[in-house]
Design a protein around this motif. Structure first.
Motif, short mmCIF file in Angstrom:
data_model
loop_
_atom_site.label_atom_id
_atom_site.label_comp_id
_atom_site.label_asym_id
_atom_site.label_seq_id
_atom_site.Cartn_x
_atom_site.Cartn_y
_atom_site.Cartn_z
N HIS A 32 -11.09 -6.24 -14.02
CA HIS A 32 -10.91 -5.64 -15.35
C HIS A 32 -9.83 -6.37 -16.14
CE1 HIS A 32 -13.72 -2.36 -15.07
NE2 HIS A 32 -13.18 -1.90 -13.96
N GLN A 35 -10.60 -9.49 -18.16
CA GLN A 35 -11.19 -9.37 -19.49
C GLN A 35 -10.12 -9.28 -20.57
OE1 GLN A 35 -14.42 -9.74 -18.74
NE2 GLN A 35 -13.78 -9.32 -16.61
N ARG A 141 -20.97 -7.22 -22.23
CA ARG A 141 -19.82 -6.36 -21.91
C ARG A 141 -19.60 -5.35 -23.05
NH1 ARG A 141 -14.95 -10.05 -21.58
NH2 ARG A 141 -16.05 -10.97 -23.37
N GLU A 145 -14.02 -5.19 -24.84
CA GLU A 145 -13.76 -6.35 -23.99
C GLU A 145 -14.16 -7.63 -24.73
OE1 GLU A 145 -15.48 -5.92 -20.10
OE2 GLU A 145 -14.67 -3.90 -19.83
N ARG A 180 -18.73 -9.71 -16.92
CA ARG A 180 -17.34 -9.76 -16.47
C ARG A 180 -17.06 -10.79 -15.38
NH1 ARG A 180 -17.03 -3.20 -16.08
NH2 ARG A 180 -16.36 -2.78 -18.24
N CYS A 184 -20.56 -8.70 -11.52
CA CYS A 184 -20.78 -7.68 -12.54
C CYS A 184 -22.28 -7.50 -12.72
CB CYS A 184 -20.12 -8.10 -13.85
SG CYS A 184 -20.41 -6.98 -15.22
#
Length: 231
Positions: A32, A35, A141, A145, A180, A184
């Motif tokens: 996470h 990003q 995404r 992001e 991602r 992902c």
């Protein structure tokens, strides 16, 4: 004087980094943060962890110098402590797992490859084709992001909006989807959905963090979108 040799001192420090990586929640938090920077509250919601657990995992990552913080008013924002190095470390961990761990190979075959068995597009190939205007790059995404950084020239259609925004995609030009990172599921879902509808589509070999870490062209959106959370 310490009896620890220079080599042993280095290995001890590297072992701390390895220990920090030794939990699946911390690996997800690093994905996470790849990003863009996030608050504890935001990361907690994205990783579906309570605030206390998220904070504890982040402190472990911080002690291992994998993440760093800055203050923005009353909020503390976390980011990767060196995008290139941390993303490369995650990439290497994934490659070792795929090669040597049977369970990783099984999941890759049963879930990921079942949805897209075609060879993904390499970053260098995508860059060449993008510069020549031969492909449409699709970022699936969430919008927030995408706003923090994306492949230069990419079109953002979050995976949850894909079905109702199909008209924005070209029918006669190849589409390259990314999200991602290599694990992902968004890009796999997008590719499977678009192929059933007759689009010519493939995946990028990994995701935005790897593209950025490779020093390839990226853009940042000017406007501040509403935060959208999907794990």
């Amino acid at each position: 004087m310490s009896s620890c040799s220079p080599k042993q001192a280095i290995f001890a420090s590297l072992a701390e980094v390895a220990q920090a990586l030794g939990h699946h929640h911390r690996l997800e938090l690093l994905e996470h943060l790849g990003q863009g920077e996030r608050s504890v509250e935001d990361l907690s919601a994205r990783a579906k962890l309570n605030f206390a657990n998220t904070s504890r995992h982040l402190q472990i990552l911080r002690r291992a110098r994998l993440v760093e913080t800055r203050r923005n008013g009353k909020r503390v924002l976390y980011s990767l402590a060196g995008d290139v190095e941390v993303v490369s470390l995650m990439h290497a961990l994934g490659r070792v797992g795929e090669r040597n761990i049977a369970e990783v190979g099984r999941v890759m075959t049963d879930f990921f490859h079942a949805r897209d068995a075609l060879e993904p597009v390499a970053r260098t190939e995508l860059l060449t084709r993008l510069q020549a205007g031969l492909v449409t790059v699709l970022d699936v995404r969430p919008e927030d992001e995408f706003a923090q950084g994306h492949v230069a020239g990419a079109l953002n259609i979050p995976i949850d909006e894909l079905e109702r925004r199909l008209k924005e995609l070209p029918r006669r030009r190849e589409i390259i989807a990314y999200c991602r990172g290599p694990y992902c599921i968004f890009s796999f879902e997008a590719v499977a959905e678009l192929r059933t509808r007759g689009y010519l589509v493939r995946r990028l070999e990994d995701g935005y963090p790897e593209w950025k870490a490779a020093g390839l062209p990226v853009e940042v959106s000017d406007r501040e979108p509403a935060i959208s959370i999907r794990s």
